[in-house]
Design a protein around this motif. Structure first.
Motif, PDB file in Angstrom:
ATOM      1  N   HIS A  48       0.812  -1.220   0.000  1.00 32.36           N
ATOM      2  CA  HIS A  48       0.000   0.000   0.000  1.00 32.36           C
ATOM      3  C   HIS A  48       0.848   1.274   0.000  1.00 32.36           C
ATOM      4  N   ASN A  49       2.136   1.150  -0.287  1.00 34.02           N
ATOM      5  CA  ASN A  49       2.942   2.288  -0.687  1.00 34.02           C
ATOM      6  C   ASN A  49       2.857   2.282  -2.206  1.00 34.02           C
ATOM      7  N   ALA A  50       2.402   3.380  -2.801  1.00 39.18           N
ATOM      8  CA  ALA A  50       2.116   3.388  -4.239  1.00 39.18           C
ATOM      9  C   ALA A  50       3.324   2.976  -5.081  1.00 39.18           C
ATOM     10  N   LEU A  51       4.525   3.392  -4.703  1.00 42.29           N
ATOM     11  CA  LEU A  51       5.688   3.022  -5.509  1.00 42.29           C
ATOM     12  C   LEU A  51       6.035   1.546  -5.336  1.00 42.29           C
ATOM     13  N   ASP A  52       6.041   1.051  -4.115  1.00 46.24           N
ATOM     14  CA  ASP A  52       6.348  -0.366  -3.891  1.00 46.24           C
ATOM     15  C   ASP A  52       5.316  -1.263  -4.574  1.00 46.24           C
ATOM     16  N   ASP A  53       4.037  -0.890  -4.494  1.00 47.20           N
ATOM     17  CA  ASP A  53       2.994  -1.677  -5.158  1.00 47.20           C
ATOM     18  C   ASP A  53       3.162  -1.649  -6.673  1.00 47.20           C
ATOM     19  N   THR A  54       3.553  -0.499  -7.208  1.00 50.40           N
ATOM     20  CA  THR A  54       3.758  -0.355  -8.646  1.00 50.40           C
ATOM     21  C   THR A  54       4.899  -1.240  -9.121  1.00 50.40           C
ATOM     22  N   VAL A  55       6.003  -1.197  -8.406  1.00 53.40           N
ATOM     23  CA  VAL A  55       7.167  -2.006  -8.785  1.00 53.40           C
ATOM     24  C   VAL A  55       6.816  -3.497  -8.698  1.00 53.40           C
ATOM     25  N   ALA A  56       6.085  -3.904  -7.671  1.00 53.15           N
ATOM     26  CA  ALA A  56       5.685  -5.313  -7.548  1.00 53.15           C
ATOM     27  C   ALA A  56       4.787  -5.730  -8.708  1.00 53.15           C
ATOM     28  N   ALA A  57       3.828  -4.893  -9.080  1.00 52.81           N
ATOM     29  CA  ALA A  57       2.954  -5.211 -10.214  1.00 52.81           C
ATOM     30  C   ALA A  57       3.765  -5.336 -11.499  1.00 52.81           C
ATOM     31  N   ALA A  58       4.733  -4.447 -11.694  1.00 52.83           N
ATOM     32  CA  ALA A  58       5.595  -4.521 -12.879  1.00 52.83           C
ATOM     33  C   ALA A  58       6.367  -5.831 -12.889  1.00 52.83           C
ATOM     34  N   GLU A  59       6.912  -6.212 -11.749  1.00 52.79           N
ATOM     35  CA  GLU A  59       7.674  -7.457 -11.671  1.00 52.79           C
ATOM     36  C   GLU A  59       6.777  -8.671 -11.902  1.00 52.79           C
ATOM     37  N   ILE A  60       5.542  -8.614 -11.437  1.00 45.92           N
ATOM     38  CA  ILE A  60       4.593  -9.705 -11.686  1.00 45.92           C
ATOM     39  C   ILE A  60       4.393  -9.875 -13.183  1.00 45.92           C
ATOM     40  N   LEU A  61       4.135  -8.783 -13.897  1.00 46.67           N
ATOM     41  CA  LEU A  61       3.894  -8.893 -15.334  1.00 46.67           C
ATOM     42  C   LEU A  61       5.135  -9.371 -16.077  1.00 46.67           C
ATOM     43  N   VAL A  62       6.311  -8.909 -15.690  1.00 49.14           N
ATOM     44  CA  VAL A  62       7.546  -9.376 -16.332  1.00 49.14           C
ATOM     45  C   VAL A  62       7.689 -10.882 -16.136  1.00 49.14           C
ATOM     46  N   LYS A  63       7.465 -11.354 -14.919  1.00 48.83           N
ATOM     47  CA  LYS A  63       7.573 -12.806 -14.669  1.00 48.83           C
ATOM     48  C   LYS A  63       6.527 -13.581 -15.461  1.00 48.83           C
ATOM     49  N   GLN A  64       5.308 -13.049 -15.527  1.00 49.89           N
ATOM     50  CA  GLN A  64       4.263 -13.730 -16.285  1.00 49.89           C
ATOM     51  C   GLN A  64       4.608 -13.777 -17.771  1.00 49.89           C
ATOM     52  N   SER A  65       5.105 -12.694 -18.320  1.00 49.42           N
ATOM     53  CA  SER A  65       5.442 -12.689 -19.751  1.00 49.42           C
ATOM     54  C   SER A  65       6.618 -13.608 -20.027  1.00 49.42           C
ATOM     55  N   ASN A  66       7.586 -13.686 -19.116  1.00 48.75           N
ATOM     56  CA  ASN A  66       8.720 -14.601 -19.293  1.00 48.75           C
ATOM     57  C   ASN A  66       8.282 -16.057 -19.185  1.00 48.75           C
ATOM     58  N   GLN A  67       7.368 -16.347 -18.269  1.00 47.74           N
ATOM     59  CA  GLN A  67       6.940 -17.722 -18.032  1.00 47.74           C
ATOM     60  C   GLN A  67       5.923 -18.210 -19.061  1.00 47.74           C
ATOM     61  N   PHE A  68       4.976 -17.356 -19.454  1.00 43.15           N
ATOM     62  CA  PHE A  68       3.867 -17.797 -20.293  1.00 43.15           C
ATOM     63  C   PHE A  68       3.872 -17.197 -21.699  1.00 43.15           C
ATOM     64  N   GLY A  69       4.665 -16.170 -21.914  1.00 41.35           N
ATOM     65  CA  GLY A  69       4.712 -15.517 -23.220  1.00 41.35           C
ATOM     66  C   GLY A  69       3.719 -14.370 -23.319  1.00 41.35           C
ATOM     67  N   VAL A  70       4.059 -13.418 -24.148  1.00 32.13           N
ATOM     68  CA  VAL A  70       3.246 -12.218 -24.322  1.00 32.13           C
ATOM     69  C   VAL A  70       1.904 -12.544 -24.963  1.00 32.13           C
ATOM     70  N   ASP A  71       1.866 -13.522 -25.859  1.00 28.55           N
ATOM     71  CA  ASP A  71       0.630 -13.841 -26.568  1.00 28.55           C
ATOM     72  C   ASP A  71      -0.486 -14.282 -25.628  1.00 28.55           C
ATOM     73  N   VAL A  72      -0.143 -14.876 -24.500  1.00 25.56           N
ATOM     74  CA  VAL A  72      -1.147 -15.287 -23.514  1.00 25.56           C
ATOM     75  C   VAL A  72      -1.786 -14.053 -22.869  1.00 25.56           C
ATOM     76  N   LEU A  73      -1.032 -12.971 -22.764  1.00 30.12           N
ATOM     77  CA  LEU A  73      -1.500 -11.761 -22.088  1.00 30.12           C
ATOM     78  C   LEU A  73      -2.288 -10.832 -23.003  1.00 30.12           C
ATOM     79  N   LYS A  74      -2.001 -10.844 -24.298  1.00 24.35           N
ATOM     80  CA  LYS A  74      -2.615  -9.898 -25.241  1.00 24.35           C
ATOM     81  C   LYS A  74      -4.142  -9.874 -25.206  1.00 24.35           C
ATOM     82  N   PRO A  75      -4.818 -11.014 -25.103  1.00 24.66           N
ATOM     83  CA  PRO A  75      -6.301 -10.950 -25.086  1.00 24.66           C
ATOM     84  C   PRO A  75      -6.886 -10.227 -23.876  1.00 24.66           C
ATOM     85  N   LEU A  76      -6.078 -10.010 -22.843  1.00 32.18           N
ATOM     86  CA  LEU A  76      -6.553  -9.361 -21.630  1.00 32.18           C
ATOM     87  C   LEU A  76      -6.332  -7.831 -21.648  1.00 32.18           C
ATOM     88  N   VAL A  77      -5.721  -7.314 -22.706  1.00 29.80           N
ATOM     89  CA  VAL A  77      -5.474  -5.886 -22.816  1.00 29.80           C
ATOM     90  C   VAL A  77      -6.764  -5.176 -23.234  1.00 29.80           C
TER      91      VAL A  77
END
Length: 179
Positions: A147-176
């Motif tokens: 609930h610190n806006a910067l720490d939460d932002t960085v964590a969300a960014a890291e989550i998406l990077v890990k998801q794109s590395n693990q599952f690929g960008v194409d899995v994420l595109k339909p959710l945009v």
């Protein structure tokens, strides 16, 4: 992937009551820049005790902070029709941005949006819930001050990077979504 992550904290339940904003800039799956600002809401905004308990930001903390229009002037270049903007629980953060822009008579922002709560529900259905701290822990991401806006932002960014590395960008595109 190239994107920005954002997170707002609010003074109360009104979406235009932003009191802080964190932004993380990711280029080629690397965090390259960060922005954080407290925000002084207009005088009509009262702080809710529950919100203060969540994020720890008090009226005294924002007394000398810039207003939302001043902060927006610093970050609006990140919100373009071709820019991907992500957040953990994006409907909330997109709603805060939209309501704040409307409240202050500023032009609406148009960008692409992706919600890491939705991606996490789809990619990690076995988790007990998909709150930021739960997903961060499951993916071994350090979330220092939830609930610190910067720490939460960085964590969300890291989550998406890990998801794109693990599952690929194409899995994420339909959710945009287009905002």
């Amino acid at each position: 992937m190239n994107f920005i992550a954002m997170d707002f904290e609010t003074a109360n339940g009104k979406r235009h009551s932003a009191v802080s904003l964190g932004i993380a800039v990711v280029r080629n799956n690397q965090l390259v820049d960060q922005f954080y600002s407290l925000i002084k809401p207009d005088a009509s905004i009262e702080f809710d005790r529950r919100n203060i308990q969540i994020h720890g930001i008090t009226p005294r903390d924002v007394a000398d902070a810039p207003s939302f229009p001043e902060v927006w002037h610093q970050v609006q270049q990140f919100y373009t029709p071709e820019q991907l903007v992500i957040a953990h629980n994006a409907p909330f953060d997109n709603g805060v941005l939209k309501a704040s822009l409307q409240h202050y008579g500023l032009q609406p922002a148009h960008y692409l949006s992706l919600d890491t709560v939705r991606t996490s529900r789809r990619l990690y259905p076995e988790l007990p819930n998909h709150k930021l701290n739960t997903v961060s822990e499951a993916l071994h991401i350090d979330l220092e001050h939830h609930h610190n806006a910067l720490d939460d932002t960085v964590a969300a960014a890291e989550i998406l990077v890990k998801q794109s590395n693990q599952f690929g960008v194409d899995v994420l595109k339909p959710l945009v979504k287009v905002i």
